[in-house]
Write an enzyme that holds these catalytic residues in place. Structure first.
Site, PDB file in Angstrom:
ATOM      1  N   LYS A  65       0.842  -1.097   0.194  1.00 18.65           N
ATOM      2  CA  LYS A  65      -0.015  -0.047  -0.036  1.00 18.65           C
ATOM      3  C   LYS A  65       0.791   1.185   0.004  1.00 18.65           C
ATOM      4  O   LYS A  65       0.589   2.347  -0.720  1.00 18.65           O
ATOM      5  CB  LYS A  65      -0.961   0.045   1.200  1.00 18.65           C
ATOM      6  N   THR A  97       4.882   1.071  20.198  1.00 17.40           N
ATOM      7  CA  THR A  97       5.881   1.796  20.275  1.00 17.40           C
ATOM      8  C   THR A  97       5.510   3.266  20.223  1.00 17.40           C
ATOM      9  O   THR A  97       5.083   4.060  19.058  1.00 17.40           O
ATOM     10  CB  THR A  97       6.790   1.711  18.649  1.00 17.40           C
TER      11      THR A  97
END
Length: 263
Positions: free
Chosen positions: A64, A148
């Site tokens: 993508k 994260t």
């Protein structure tokens, strides 16, 4: 005859061929929809084939983001999100779009999920970016969390959102799992049950299994829930409309996906 395909790696278990077979048949169109296994390094060659012989293709992981550099034109929305999931071929030129974002909003509306914030998006990857963009464009206050923290902070800064700790989930009125948690391990959930809010709605973009632990625990709490299939069906229906000018029935596409899943 119209030719379509989904490109990605892996795509052997993609539900897109079943959905688009329904779309073609229901609208009385002659065509085919294939699943083309396409690792990242094979993308340029595949897109040359698309230029030559296809009306359009869908893109999934891991293509993508990489596809943007290989297309002749990319919609402003897809540029902002940084991902293309739908490609239209016209006279050898390739046009890129993102139907994940509008597909997500249409799925919420169709499922009676209130567009009320704050909305907390779990995950700052490709799916999380599309969902966060869509919700922000719809006027909601959007929070983002990622395992994260730096990725959540980067997305928040880019889109004008707020990066928050997981504990803020209790205050959200819409929770969206855009991580892969629950996919590899059905017993896993991206959020401890005690952090679920007292009211609101929960959406899980994972659809294997269809009823994840996250959704089951939210339903037990009395929250409104939605599986990942409505968004999948709506993004597919919107892609089909870009290719043909015709909008297939998203509920019929969702049912075709359910049958392909065996549920």
């Amino acid at each position: 005859m119209l030719r379509f395909a989904v490109l990605g790696h892996p795509v052997a278990h993609s539900l897109s061929p079943a959905m688009h077979a329904f779309a073609l048949e229901s609208l009385g169109l002659e065509g085919s929809y294939e699943a083309w296994d396409t690792p990242l390094e094979a993308l340029p060659g595949r897109l040359k084939e698309v230029r030559r012989a296809f009306r359009g293709v869908n893109l999934t992981l891991p293509l993508k983001e990489a596809a943007l550099a290989h297309l002749d034109w990319v919609s402003p929305e897809a540029q902002r999100i940084g991902a293309v999931n739908t490609v239209l071929q016209v006279e050898g030129r390739l046009f890129g779009f993102n139907t994940d974002a509008p597909g997500f909003l249409e799925a919420l509306k169709a499922g009676g999920i209130p567009l009320k914030g704050p909305a907390l998006v779990l995950g700052a990857g490709g799916a999380g970016r599309a969902v966060a963009f869509a919700l922000r464009e719809a006027g909601l206050e959007v929070w983002v969390w990622n395992r994260t923290p730096q990725r959540a902070l980067a997305l928040a800064e880019e889109f004008g959102l707020r990066a928050v700790p997981l504990e803020k989930a209790r205050e959200a009125r819409l929770l969206v799992n855009a991580t892969r948690v629950g996919l590899e391990d059905p017993s896993a959930s991206p959020l401890p049950a005690e952090l679920l809010p007292e009211e609101g709605a929960v959406v899980d973009l994972v659809y294997r299994p269809l009823w994840t632990r996250f959704l089951r625990e939210a339903q037990e709490r009395g929250l409104k829930v939605q599986t990942g299939l409505p968004m999948l069906a709506w993004q597919g229906a919107l892609a089909f409309r870009l290719w043909t000018g015709l909008l297939p029935d998203p509920s019929g596409m969702e049912e075709a996906a359910r049958r392909a899943l065996g549920v």
